[in-house]
Scaffold this motif. Structure first.
Motif, PDB file in Angstrom:
ATOM      1  N   ILE A 134     -22.261  -0.008  24.608  1.00 23.18           N
ATOM      2  CA  ILE A 134     -23.513   0.408  25.238  1.00 23.18           C
ATOM      3  C   ILE A 134     -24.460   1.011  24.210  1.00 23.18           C
ATOM      4  O   ILE A 134     -25.658   0.692  24.184  1.00 23.18           O
ATOM      5  N   VAL A 135     -23.948   1.863  23.334  1.00 22.01           N
ATOM      6  CA  VAL A 135     -24.787   2.500  22.307  1.00 22.01           C
ATOM      7  C   VAL A 135     -25.356   1.441  21.358  1.00 22.01           C
ATOM      8  O   VAL A 135     -26.564   1.435  21.064  1.00 22.01           O
ATOM      9  N   LYS A 136     -24.512   0.529  20.879  1.00 22.99           N
ATOM     10  CA  LYS A 136     -24.984  -0.519  19.969  1.00 22.99           C
ATOM     11  C   LYS A 136     -26.046  -1.391  20.635  1.00 22.99           C
ATOM     12  O   LYS A 136     -27.069  -1.720  20.028  1.00 22.99           O
ATOM     13  N   SER A 137     -25.816  -1.755  21.878  1.00 16.58           N
ATOM     14  CA  SER A 137     -26.778  -2.591  22.596  1.00 16.58           C
ATOM     15  C   SER A 137     -28.085  -1.849  22.849  1.00 16.58           C
ATOM     16  O   SER A 137     -29.161  -2.453  22.800  1.00 16.58           O
ATOM     17  N   ASN A 138     -27.994  -0.545  23.132  1.00 16.43           N
ATOM     18  CA  ASN A 138     -29.213   0.249  23.304  1.00 16.43           C
ATOM     19  C   ASN A 138     -30.061   0.234  22.040  1.00 16.43           C
ATOM     20  O   ASN A 138     -31.278   0.083  22.107  1.00 16.43           O
ATOM     21  N   PHE A 139     -29.413   0.407  20.890  1.00 17.42           N
ATOM     22  CA  PHE A 139     -30.160   0.376  19.629  1.00 17.42           C
ATOM     23  C   PHE A 139     -30.767  -1.002  19.386  1.00 17.42           C
ATOM     24  O   PHE A 139     -31.902  -1.114  18.924  1.00 17.42           O
ATOM     25  N   ASP A 140     -30.037  -2.062  19.716  1.00 15.28           N
ATOM     26  CA  ASP A 140     -30.554  -3.417  19.530  1.00 15.28           C
ATOM     27  C   ASP A 140     -31.783  -3.661  20.402  1.00 15.28           C
ATOM     28  O   ASP A 140     -32.807  -4.149  19.929  1.00 15.28           O
ATOM     29  N   VAL A 141     -31.707  -3.283  21.670  1.00 14.80           N
ATOM     30  CA  VAL A 141     -32.839  -3.482  22.580  1.00 14.80           C
ATOM     31  C   VAL A 141     -34.016  -2.589  22.166  1.00 14.80           C
ATOM     32  O   VAL A 141     -35.166  -3.033  22.164  1.00 14.80           O
ATOM     33  N   ALA A 142     -33.740  -1.341  21.787  1.00 12.68           N
ATOM     34  CA  ALA A 142     -34.815  -0.446  21.338  1.00 12.68           C
ATOM     35  C   ALA A 142     -35.504  -0.995  20.092  1.00 12.68           C
ATOM     36  O   ALA A 142     -36.732  -0.928  19.967  1.00 12.68           O
ATOM     37  N   ARG A 143     -34.716  -1.554  19.189  1.00 14.50           N
ATOM     38  CA  ARG A 143     -35.291  -2.149  17.970  1.00 14.50           C
ATOM     39  C   ARG A 143     -36.197  -3.319  18.329  1.00 14.50           C
ATOM     40  O   ARG A 143     -37.268  -3.492  17.747  1.00 14.50           O
ATOM     41  N   ARG A 144     -35.810  -4.101  19.312  1.00 13.28           N
ATOM     42  CA  ARG A 144     -36.635  -5.240  19.737  1.00 13.28           C
ATOM     43  C   ARG A 144     -37.933  -4.774  20.408  1.00 13.28           C
ATOM     44  O   ARG A 144     -38.955  -5.444  20.317  1.00 13.28           O
ATOM     45  N   VAL A 145     -37.885  -3.627  21.068  1.00 17.46           N
ATOM     46  CA  VAL A 145     -39.089  -3.088  21.711  1.00 17.46           C
ATOM     47  C   VAL A 145     -40.035  -2.518  20.667  1.00 17.46           C
ATOM     48  O   VAL A 145     -41.243  -2.740  20.708  1.00 17.46           O
ATOM     49  N   VAL A 146     -39.482  -1.773  19.714  1.00 11.93           N
ATOM     50  CA  VAL A 146     -40.304  -1.115  18.693  1.00 11.93           C
ATOM     51  C   VAL A 146     -40.882  -2.125  17.715  1.00 11.93           C
ATOM     52  O   VAL A 146     -42.021  -1.975  17.268  1.00 11.93           O
ATOM     53  N   LYS A 147     -40.128  -3.148  17.369  1.00 12.40           N
ATOM     54  CA  LYS A 147     -40.584  -4.178  16.437  1.00 12.40           C
ATOM     55  C   LYS A 147     -40.724  -5.500  17.192  1.00 12.40           C
ATOM     56  O   LYS A 147     -39.799  -6.295  17.228  1.00 12.40           O
ATOM     57  N   PRO A 148     -41.880  -5.748  17.778  1.00 14.35           N
ATOM     58  CA  PRO A 148     -42.031  -6.961  18.591  1.00 14.35           C
ATOM     59  C   PRO A 148     -41.910  -8.257  17.788  1.00 14.35           C
ATOM     60  O   PRO A 148     -41.755  -9.316  18.365  1.00 14.35           O
ATOM     61  N   GLN A 149     -41.984  -8.175  16.446  1.00 16.65           N
ATOM     62  CA  GLN A 149     -41.858  -9.404  15.659  1.00 16.65           C
ATOM     63  C   GLN A 149     -40.412  -9.913  15.602  1.00 16.65           C
ATOM     64  O   GLN A 149     -40.173 -11.039  15.186  1.00 16.65           O
ATOM     65  N   ILE A 150     -39.449  -9.085  16.038  1.00 20.39           N
ATOM     66  CA  ILE A 150     -38.067  -9.545  16.112  1.00 20.39           C
ATOM     67  C   ILE A 150     -37.999 -10.548  17.258  1.00 20.39           C
ATOM     68  O   ILE A 150     -38.341 -10.231  18.397  1.00 20.39           O
ATOM     69  N   PRO A 151     -37.567 -11.757  16.959  1.00 22.50           N
ATOM     70  CA  PRO A 151     -37.590 -12.785  18.007  1.00 22.50           C
ATOM     71  C   PRO A 151     -36.560 -12.506  19.103  1.00 22.50           C
ATOM     72  O   PRO A 151     -35.478 -12.000  18.840  1.00 22.50           O
ATOM     73  N   ILE A 152     -36.975 -12.811  20.314  1.00 18.04           N
ATOM     74  CA  ILE A 152     -36.024 -12.786  21.433  1.00 18.04           C
ATOM     75  C   ILE A 152     -35.977 -14.198  21.992  1.00 18.04           C
ATOM     76  O   ILE A 152     -36.944 -14.955  21.902  1.00 18.04           O
ATOM     77  N   ASN A 153     -34.850 -14.535  22.526  1.00 18.74           N
ATOM     78  CA  ASN A 153     -34.648 -15.862  23.072  1.00 18.74           C
ATOM     79  C   ASN A 153     -33.893 -15.707  24.391  1.00 18.74           C
ATOM     80  O   ASN A 153     -32.710 -15.997  24.465  1.00 18.74           O
ATOM     81  N   PRO A 154     -34.565 -15.191  25.440  1.00 16.86           N
ATOM     82  CA  PRO A 154     -33.853 -14.923  26.682  1.00 16.86           C
ATOM     83  C   PRO A 154     -33.406 -16.206  27.378  1.00 16.86           C
ATOM     84  O   PRO A 154     -34.034 -17.245  27.261  1.00 16.86           O
ATOM     85  N   GLY A 155     -32.293 -16.073  28.080  1.00 14.25           N
ATOM     86  CA  GLY A 155     -31.790 -17.211  28.832  1.00 14.25           C
ATOM     87  C   GLY A 155     -30.513 -16.844  29.567  1.00 14.25           C
ATOM     88  O   GLY A 155     -29.991 -15.744  29.422  1.00 14.25           O
TER      89      GLY A 155
END
Length: 170
Positions: free
Chosen positions: A80-101
């Motif tokens: 949970i902690v690792k995933s929180n940091f990953d999602v927070a990083r994606r929010v703070v740095k919008p240039q990190i690509p997301i590929n939802p599906g």
């Protein structure tokens, strides 16, 4: 209906033990130090346990299962902690690509409670959400689908949880 008769003494002991565990969770959760609260909580937990429990349905408790349960709690917390940091990083740095599906993963778990805990654990981990369950398959919404292959997605999302849950619940 062909219901198995339970020894009243076993049912009583099971209800007392379950009430004690529920009281312990209450104390840990609420940080209560009031003994009269403890007594009331224990009495009501005991009454509810007495009415609704079936001791013959309790899983066998072994030292291995207890150790794996504690390890699972730590594994889930770290995930949970690792995933929180990953999602927070994606929010703070919008240039990190997301590929939802939505990906399909397969579980080896046979126990209904083990499967439920797996689905909830996946949902508790930010970036993943259990959308549907059909037979041995879970459909997971993943924030960044890195692999649509069922085996690879299962390895990345499910297998870490399964290695603990398989021992605990079978």
């Amino acid at each position: 209906m062909n219901e198995v008769k339970t020894n009243p003494a076993v049912k009583l002991v099971s209800a007392v033990l379950l009430a004690a565990v529920l009281l312990l969770f209450y104390i840990l959760w609420s940080h209560s130090r009031n003994m009269s609260d403890w007594a009331i909580i224990f009495i009501f937990a005991f009454l509810v346990s007495l009415v609704f429990t079936k001791p013959n349905k309790f899983p066998a408790l072994t030292l291995k299962k207890i150790v794996y349960s504690v390890a699972y709690i730590f594994y889930l917390f770290i995930s949970i902690v690792k995933s929180n940091f990953d999602v927070a990083r994606r929010v703070v740095k919008p240039q990190i690509p997301i590929n939802p599906g939505i990906v399909r993963v397969k579980t080896r778990l046979k126990s209904p409670i083990g499967r439920m805990i797996l689905a909830n654990s996946i949902t508790l981990t930010p970036g993943t959400l259990t959308v549907d369950v059909k037979d041995d398959y879970y459909y997971i919404h993943w924030i960044d689908v890195t692999d649509v292959d069922e085996t690879a997605a299962t390895e990345k999302i499910v297998s870490g949880f399964e290695k603990y849950l398989e021992v605990i619940f079978g």
